[in-house]
Scaffold this motif. Structure first.
Motif, mmCIF file in Angstrom:
data_model
loop_
_atom_site.group_PDB
_atom_site.id
_atom_site.type_symbol
_atom_site.label_atom_id
_atom_site.label_comp_id
_atom_site.label_asym_id
_atom_site.label_seq_id
_atom_site.Cartn_x
_atom_site.Cartn_y
_atom_site.Cartn_z
ATOM 1 N N GLY A 74 -16.374 -10.436 19.363
ATOM 2 C CA GLY A 74 -15.529 -9.506 18.624
ATOM 3 C C GLY A 74 -14.371 -10.225 17.964
ATOM 4 N N ILE A 75 -14.031 -9.768 16.751
ATOM 5 C CA ILE A 75 -12.870 -10.282 16.038
ATOM 6 C C ILE A 75 -12.022 -9.094 15.597
ATOM 7 C CG2 ILE A 75 -14.068 -12.365 15.263
ATOM 8 C CD1 ILE A 75 -14.240 -11.064 12.446
ATOM 9 N N THR A 76 -10.796 -9.363 15.186
ATOM 10 C CA THR A 76 -9.877 -8.321 14.727
ATOM 11 C C THR A 76 -9.805 -8.348 13.207
ATOM 12 O OG1 THR A 76 -8.554 -8.560 16.727
ATOM 13 C CG2 THR A 76 -7.489 -7.501 14.853
ATOM 14 N N VAL A 77 -9.922 -7.173 12.607
ATOM 15 C CA VAL A 77 -9.798 -7.043 11.154
ATOM 16 C C VAL A 77 -8.697 -6.016 10.901
ATOM 17 C CG1 VAL A 77 -10.966 -6.398 9.005
ATOM 18 C CG2 VAL A 77 -12.224 -7.640 10.791
ATOM 19 N N ASP A 78 -7.617 -6.448 10.241
ATOM 20 C CA ASP A 78 -6.473 -5.564 10.028
ATOM 21 C C ASP A 78 -6.794 -4.379 9.130
ATOM 22 O OD1 ASP A 78 -5.048 -7.286 11.633
ATOM 23 O OD2 ASP A 78 -3.786 -8.092 10.023
ATOM 24 N N ASP A 79 -7.592 -4.601 8.092
ATOM 25 C CA ASP A 79 -7.935 -3.512 7.168
ATOM 26 C C ASP A 79 -9.407 -3.623 6.799
ATOM 27 O OD1 ASP A 79 -8.154 -1.584 5.196
ATOM 28 O OD2 ASP A 79 -6.382 -2.188 4.093
ATOM 29 N N ALA A 80 -9.718 -4.436 5.805
ATOM 30 C CA ALA A 80 -11.100 -4.693 5.395
ATOM 31 C C ALA A 80 -11.348 -6.193 5.554
ATOM 32 C CB ALA A 80 -11.319 -4.268 3.945
ATOM 33 N N PRO A 81 -12.589 -6.595 5.820
ATOM 34 C CA PRO A 81 -12.841 -8.015 6.050
ATOM 35 C C PRO A 81 -12.747 -8.883 4.793
ATOM 36 C CG PRO A 81 -14.883 -6.793 6.158
ATOM 37 C CD PRO A 81 -13.778 -5.782 6.042
ATOM 38 N N PHE A 82 -12.854 -8.270 3.629
ATOM 39 C CA PHE A 82 -12.816 -9.028 2.383
ATOM 40 C C PHE A 82 -11.772 -8.427 1.453
ATOM 41 C CE2 PHE A 82 -17.440 -8.884 3.615
ATOM 42 C CZ PHE A 82 -17.455 -10.120 4.220
ATOM 43 N N VAL A 83 -11.414 -9.202 0.422
ATOM 44 C CA VAL A 83 -10.527 -8.722 -0.629
ATOM 45 C C VAL A 83 -11.237 -8.954 -1.957
ATOM 46 C CG1 VAL A 83 -8.295 -8.984 -1.775
ATOM 47 C CG2 VAL A 83 -8.442 -9.224 0.707
ATOM 48 N N ALA A 84 -11.344 -7.900 -2.764
ATOM 49 C CA ALA A 84 -11.879 -8.040 -4.119
ATOM 50 C C ALA A 84 -10.729 -8.565 -4.971
ATOM 51 C CB ALA A 84 -12.402 -6.709 -4.641
ATOM 52 N N ILE A 85 -10.838 -9.821 -5.391
ATOM 53 C CA ILE A 85 -9.731 -10.475 -6.074
ATOM 54 C C ILE A 85 -9.822 -10.390 -7.593
ATOM 55 C CG2 ILE A 85 -9.220 -12.039 -4.171
ATOM 56 C CD1 ILE A 85 -10.818 -14.208 -5.716
ATOM 57 N N ASP A 86 -10.947 -9.917 -8.102
ATOM 58 C CA ASP A 86 -11.094 -9.792 -9.555
ATOM 59 C C ASP A 86 -12.351 -8.987 -9.861
ATOM 60 O OD1 ASP A 86 -10.407 -10.109 -12.201
ATOM 61 O OD2 ASP A 86 -10.865 -12.257 -12.293
ATOM 62 N N GLU A 140 0.249 6.402 -1.289
ATOM 63 C CA GLU A 140 -0.180 5.118 -1.833
ATOM 64 C C GLU A 140 -1.683 4.931 -1.657
ATOM 65 O OE1 GLU A 140 0.603 0.330 -1.355
ATOM 66 O OE2 GLU A 140 2.095 1.736 -0.574
ATOM 67 N N PRO A 141 -2.374 4.518 -2.742
ATOM 68 C CA PRO A 141 -3.833 4.336 -2.654
ATOM 69 C C PRO A 141 -4.226 3.009 -2.041
ATOM 70 C CG PRO A 141 -3.092 3.864 -4.873
ATOM 71 C CD PRO A 141 -1.865 4.297 -4.091
ATOM 72 N N SER A 142 -5.335 3.017 -1.319
ATOM 73 C CA SER A 142 -5.993 1.804 -0.845
ATOM 74 C C SER A 142 -7.434 1.880 -1.346
ATOM 75 C CB SER A 142 -5.971 1.717 0.684
ATOM 76 O OG SER A 142 -4.667 1.497 1.158
ATOM 77 N N PRO A 143 -7.756 1.111 -2.392
ATOM 78 C CA PRO A 143 -9.104 1.140 -2.970
ATOM 79 C C PRO A 143 -10.017 0.098 -2.333
ATOM 80 C CG PRO A 143 -7.638 -0.071 -4.401
ATOM 81 C CD PRO A 143 -6.808 0.368 -3.219
ATOM 82 N N TYR A 144 -11.284 0.461 -2.162
ATOM 83 C CA TYR A 144 -12.270 -0.416 -1.536
ATOM 84 C C TYR A 144 -13.567 -0.390 -2.335
ATOM 85 C CZ TYR A 144 -9.150 0.277 2.453
ATOM 86 O OH TYR A 144 -8.049 0.347 3.260
ATOM 87 N N VAL A 145 -14.334 -1.470 -2.222
ATOM 88 C CA VAL A 145 -15.691 -1.509 -2.743
ATOM 89 C C VAL A 145 -16.574 -2.051 -1.621
ATOM 90 C CG1 VAL A 145 -15.386 -3.796 -3.818
ATOM 91 C CG2 VAL A 145 -17.211 -2.260 -4.640
ATOM 92 N N GLU A 188 -16.581 -3.801 3.700
ATOM 93 C CA GLU A 188 -15.923 -3.500 2.435
ATOM 94 C C GLU A 188 -14.919 -4.578 2.068
ATOM 95 O OE1 GLU A 188 -15.520 1.241 1.999
ATOM 96 O OE2 GLU A 188 -14.269 0.379 3.581
ATOM 97 N N ALA A 189 -14.529 -4.550 0.795
ATOM 98 C CA ALA A 189 -13.433 -5.380 0.301
ATOM 99 C C ALA A 189 -12.332 -4.451 -0.178
ATOM 100 C CB ALA A 189 -13.902 -6.260 -0.854
ATOM 101 N N LEU A 190 -11.112 -4.752 0.233
ATOM 102 C CA LEU A 190 -9.948 -4.079 -0.320
ATOM 103 C C LEU A 190 -9.762 -4.613 -1.732
ATOM 104 C CD1 LEU A 190 -7.340 -2.339 0.102
ATOM 105 C CD2 LEU A 190 -6.235 -4.459 0.862
ATOM 106 N N ILE A 191 -9.666 -3.741 -2.706
ATOM 107 C CA ILE A 191 -9.467 -4.168 -4.093
ATOM 108 C C ILE A 191 -7.987 -4.507 -4.256
ATOM 109 C CG2 ILE A 191 -9.595 -3.471 -6.517
ATOM 110 C CD1 ILE A 191 -11.907 -1.541 -5.655
ATOM 111 N N ASP A 192 -7.698 -5.752 -4.665
ATOM 112 C CA ASP A 192 -6.295 -6.171 -4.751
ATOM 113 C C ASP A 192 -5.556 -5.378 -5.827
ATOM 114 O OD1 ASP A 192 -6.933 -7.444 -7.191
ATOM 115 O OD2 ASP A 192 -6.504 -9.448 -6.455
ATOM 116 N N ARG A 193 -4.232 -5.423 -5.743
ATOM 117 C CA ARG A 193 -3.378 -4.579 -6.589
ATOM 118 C C ARG A 193 -3.607 -4.814 -8.078
ATOM 119 N NH1 ARG A 193 0.850 -1.533 -5.084
ATOM 120 N NH2 ARG A 193 0.912 -2.566 -3.065
#
Length: 194
Positions: free
Chosen positions: A90-102, A138-143, A150-155
Protein backbone atom coordinates in the motif's frame (compact mmCIF):
# COMPACT_ATOMS: atom_id res chain seq x y z
CA UNK A 1 -7.95 -1.79 14.01
CA UNK A 2 -5.56 -4.51 12.81
CA UNK A 3 -1.86 -3.99 13.43
CA UNK A 4 0.15 -2.87 10.44
CA UNK A 5 2.09 -5.68 8.83
CA UNK A 6 5.85 -5.40 8.64
CA UNK A 7 6.85 -4.76 5.05
CA UNK A 8 9.98 -6.29 3.67
CA UNK A 9 9.49 -4.60 0.31
CA UNK A 10 11.60 -1.55 -0.45
CA UNK A 11 11.65 0.90 -3.31
CA UNK A 12 14.64 -0.96 -4.71
CA UNK A 13 12.99 -4.40 -4.55
CA UNK A 14 9.80 -3.03 -6.10
CA UNK A 15 11.75 -1.33 -8.89
CA UNK A 16 13.65 -4.54 -9.59
CA UNK A 17 10.44 -6.59 -9.67
CA UNK A 18 8.76 -4.00 -11.90
CA UNK A 19 11.68 -4.07 -14.35
CA UNK A 20 11.58 -7.86 -14.44
CA UNK A 21 7.79 -7.92 -14.92
CA UNK A 22 7.93 -5.40 -17.75
CA UNK A 23 10.56 -7.28 -19.75
CA UNK A 24 9.03 -8.73 -22.86
CA UNK A 25 5.88 -6.61 -22.56
CA UNK A 26 4.99 -3.80 -24.86
CA UNK A 27 5.52 -0.23 -23.71
CA UNK A 28 3.06 0.91 -21.06
CA UNK A 29 1.74 -0.22 -17.71
CA UNK A 30 2.15 -3.78 -16.53
CA UNK A 31 -0.92 -6.07 -16.40
CA UNK A 32 -1.38 -5.44 -12.64
CA UNK A 33 -5.08 -6.28 -12.92
CA UNK A 34 -4.06 -9.91 -13.58
CA UNK A 35 -1.75 -10.17 -10.56
CA UNK A 36 -3.02 -11.21 -7.13
CA UNK A 37 0.04 -11.53 -4.89
CA UNK A 38 -0.26 -11.45 -1.10
CA UNK A 39 -0.58 -8.05 0.58
CA UNK A 40 2.75 -7.28 2.26
CA UNK A 41 1.62 -4.16 4.17
CA UNK A 42 2.13 -0.46 3.61
CA UNK A 43 5.37 1.11 2.42
CA UNK A 44 6.40 4.70 3.23
CA UNK A 45 5.72 6.01 -0.25
CA UNK A 46 3.45 8.98 -0.94
CA UNK A 47 2.28 10.86 -4.01
CA UNK A 48 1.60 14.53 -3.23
CA UNK A 49 -1.21 16.49 -4.88
CA UNK A 50 1.30 18.14 -7.22
CA UNK A 51 2.45 14.71 -8.50
CA UNK A 52 5.71 14.55 -6.54
CA UNK A 53 6.55 11.03 -5.34
CA UNK A 54 8.19 10.61 -1.94
CA UNK A 55 9.95 7.58 -0.45
CA UNK A 56 10.80 7.65 3.26
CA UNK A 57 9.87 11.35 3.26
CA UNK A 58 12.34 12.26 0.51
CA UNK A 59 11.27 13.26 -3.02
CA UNK A 60 12.13 10.70 -5.69
CA UNK A 61 14.19 12.79 -8.08
CA UNK A 62 14.64 10.27 -10.87
CA UNK A 63 11.74 10.60 -13.30
CA UNK A 64 12.49 7.20 -14.86
CA UNK A 65 12.04 5.55 -11.44
CA UNK A 66 8.75 7.38 -10.86
CA UNK A 67 7.57 6.30 -14.32
CA UNK A 68 8.53 2.71 -13.51
CA UNK A 69 6.55 2.75 -10.24
CA UNK A 70 3.59 4.31 -12.08
CA UNK A 71 3.45 1.27 -14.38
CA UNK A 72 2.80 -1.08 -11.43
CA UNK A 73 0.19 1.05 -9.65
CA UNK A 74 -3.32 -0.19 -9.00
CA UNK A 75 -6.32 1.21 -7.17
CA UNK A 76 -8.68 -1.13 -5.33
CA UNK A 77 -11.62 0.77 -3.85
CA UNK A 78 -10.16 3.88 -2.22
CA UNK A 79 -6.72 2.35 -1.67
CA UNK A 80 -3.63 2.55 -3.87
CA UNK A 81 -1.02 -0.18 -4.27
CA UNK A 82 2.17 -0.99 -6.09
CA UNK A 83 1.76 -4.53 -7.39
CA UNK A 84 4.25 -7.00 -8.80
CA UNK A 85 3.66 -10.68 -9.53
CA UNK A 86 5.00 -11.54 -6.04
CA UNK A 87 4.08 -8.63 -3.75
CA UNK A 88 1.49 -5.94 -3.18
CA UNK A 89 2.19 -2.91 -0.98
CA UNK A 90 0.00 0.00 0.00
CA UNK A 91 1.04 3.57 -0.75
CA UNK A 92 -0.49 6.95 0.13
CA UNK A 93 -1.96 9.18 -2.57
CA UNK A 94 -2.94 12.68 -1.43
CA UNK A 95 -5.38 13.32 -4.28
CA UNK A 96 -4.85 11.64 -7.67
CA UNK A 97 -1.82 9.52 -8.58
CA UNK A 98 -1.05 11.54 -11.71
CA UNK A 99 -1.17 15.15 -12.86
CA UNK A 100 -2.28 16.11 -16.37
CA UNK A 101 0.35 18.74 -17.13
CA UNK A 102 -0.77 19.68 -20.64
CA UNK A 103 -3.16 18.91 -23.46
CA UNK A 104 -3.47 19.51 -27.18
CA UNK A 105 -6.54 19.95 -29.29
CA UNK A 106 -6.41 17.33 -32.05
CA UNK A 107 -9.36 17.97 -34.35
CA UNK A 108 -12.36 17.89 -32.02
CA UNK A 109 -10.52 15.87 -29.35
CA UNK A 110 -8.50 16.80 -26.28
CA UNK A 111 -5.27 14.79 -25.88
CA UNK A 112 -3.76 14.96 -22.37
CA UNK A 113 -0.21 14.16 -21.24
CA UNK A 114 0.67 13.41 -17.61
CA UNK A 115 3.69 14.00 -15.42
CA UNK A 116 4.72 10.36 -16.10
CA UNK A 117 4.30 10.76 -19.88
CA UNK A 118 1.03 8.82 -20.21
CA UNK A 119 -1.11 10.15 -23.06
CA UNK A 120 -4.87 9.77 -23.37
CA UNK A 121 -7.62 11.31 -25.46
CA UNK A 122 -10.60 12.39 -23.39
CA UNK A 123 -13.72 10.51 -24.44
CA UNK A 124 -15.96 7.64 -23.31
CA UNK A 125 -12.98 5.56 -22.08
CA UNK A 126 -11.16 8.54 -20.56
CA UNK A 127 -13.82 10.85 -19.12
CA UNK A 128 -13.21 14.26 -17.60
CA UNK A 129 -14.94 15.01 -14.32
CA UNK A 130 -14.92 18.04 -12.04
CA UNK A 131 -15.47 18.03 -8.30
CA UNK A 132 -16.29 21.29 -6.56
CA UNK A 133 -15.30 21.99 -2.97
CA UNK A 134 -18.54 22.25 -0.96
CA UNK A 135 -17.30 25.27 1.02
CA UNK A 136 -15.22 27.26 -1.47
CA UNK A 137 -16.72 26.10 -4.76
CA UNK A 138 -13.17 25.64 -6.09
CA UNK A 139 -13.05 23.05 -8.90
CA UNK A 140 -10.80 20.01 -8.99
CA UNK A 141 -10.79 18.62 -12.56
CA UNK A 142 -9.69 15.07 -13.37
CA UNK A 143 -9.25 12.86 -16.42
CA UNK A 144 -9.23 9.06 -16.20
CA UNK A 145 -5.88 7.68 -17.35
CA UNK A 146 -6.40 3.94 -16.87
CA UNK A 147 -8.43 1.53 -14.71
CA UNK A 148 -9.44 3.60 -11.66
CA UNK A 149 -6.38 5.86 -11.92
CA UNK A 150 -7.00 9.52 -12.60
CA UNK A 151 -4.87 12.58 -13.23
CA UNK A 152 -5.62 15.91 -11.61
CA UNK A 153 -5.69 18.44 -14.45
CA UNK A 154 -3.24 21.21 -13.51
CA UNK A 155 -4.45 24.79 -13.16
CA UNK A 156 -2.98 26.17 -16.40
CA UNK A 157 -4.51 23.33 -18.42
CA UNK A 158 -7.86 23.74 -16.69
CA UNK A 159 -7.91 27.46 -17.57
CA UNK A 160 -7.19 26.53 -21.18
CA UNK A 161 -10.07 24.00 -21.06
CA UNK A 162 -12.41 26.69 -19.79
CA UNK A 163 -11.42 28.88 -22.76
CA UNK A 164 -12.64 26.05 -25.04
CA UNK A 165 -15.88 25.59 -23.10
CA UNK A 166 -19.42 25.74 -24.40
CA UNK A 167 -22.92 25.28 -23.07
CA UNK A 168 -25.03 22.16 -23.55
CA UNK A 169 -27.99 20.50 -21.90
CA UNK A 170 -27.46 17.60 -19.46
CA UNK A 171 -30.62 15.99 -18.07
CA UNK A 172 -32.62 19.10 -18.88
CA UNK A 173 -30.16 21.48 -17.19
CA UNK A 174 -27.83 23.90 -19.00
CA UNK A 175 -24.16 23.16 -18.22
CA UNK A 176 -20.88 24.76 -19.23
CA UNK A 177 -18.29 22.17 -20.29
CA UNK A 178 -16.02 20.79 -22.98
CA UNK A 179 -16.28 18.22 -25.74
CA UNK A 180 -13.87 15.47 -26.71
CA UNK A 181 -14.22 12.04 -28.24
CA UNK A 182 -17.82 12.81 -29.15
CA UNK A 183 -18.77 13.36 -25.49
CA UNK A 184 -19.77 16.53 -23.62
CA UNK A 185 -18.13 16.78 -20.19
CA UNK A 186 -19.94 19.17 -17.85
CA UNK A 187 -17.79 21.45 -15.69
CA UNK A 188 -20.26 23.76 -13.94
CA UNK A 189 -23.99 24.48 -14.20
CA UNK A 190 -24.43 27.40 -16.57
CA UNK A 191 -26.55 29.16 -13.92
CA UNK A 192 -23.50 29.24 -11.62
CA UNK A 193 -21.32 31.13 -14.10
CA UNK A 194 -20.60 34.66 -12.91
Amino acid sequence: MPAQKNVTASAESLASAARTASKGTKKGPAPVHLWNPPFCGDIDMRIARDGTWFYLGTPIGRKELVKLFATIMRRDGDDYFLVTPVEKVGITVDDAPFVAIDFDRVGDDLRFVTNVDDEVTAGPDHPIRVERDAETGEPSPYVLIRANLEALIDRKSFYRLVDLGEEDMVDGVAWFGVRSGGVFFPIIPAADLV
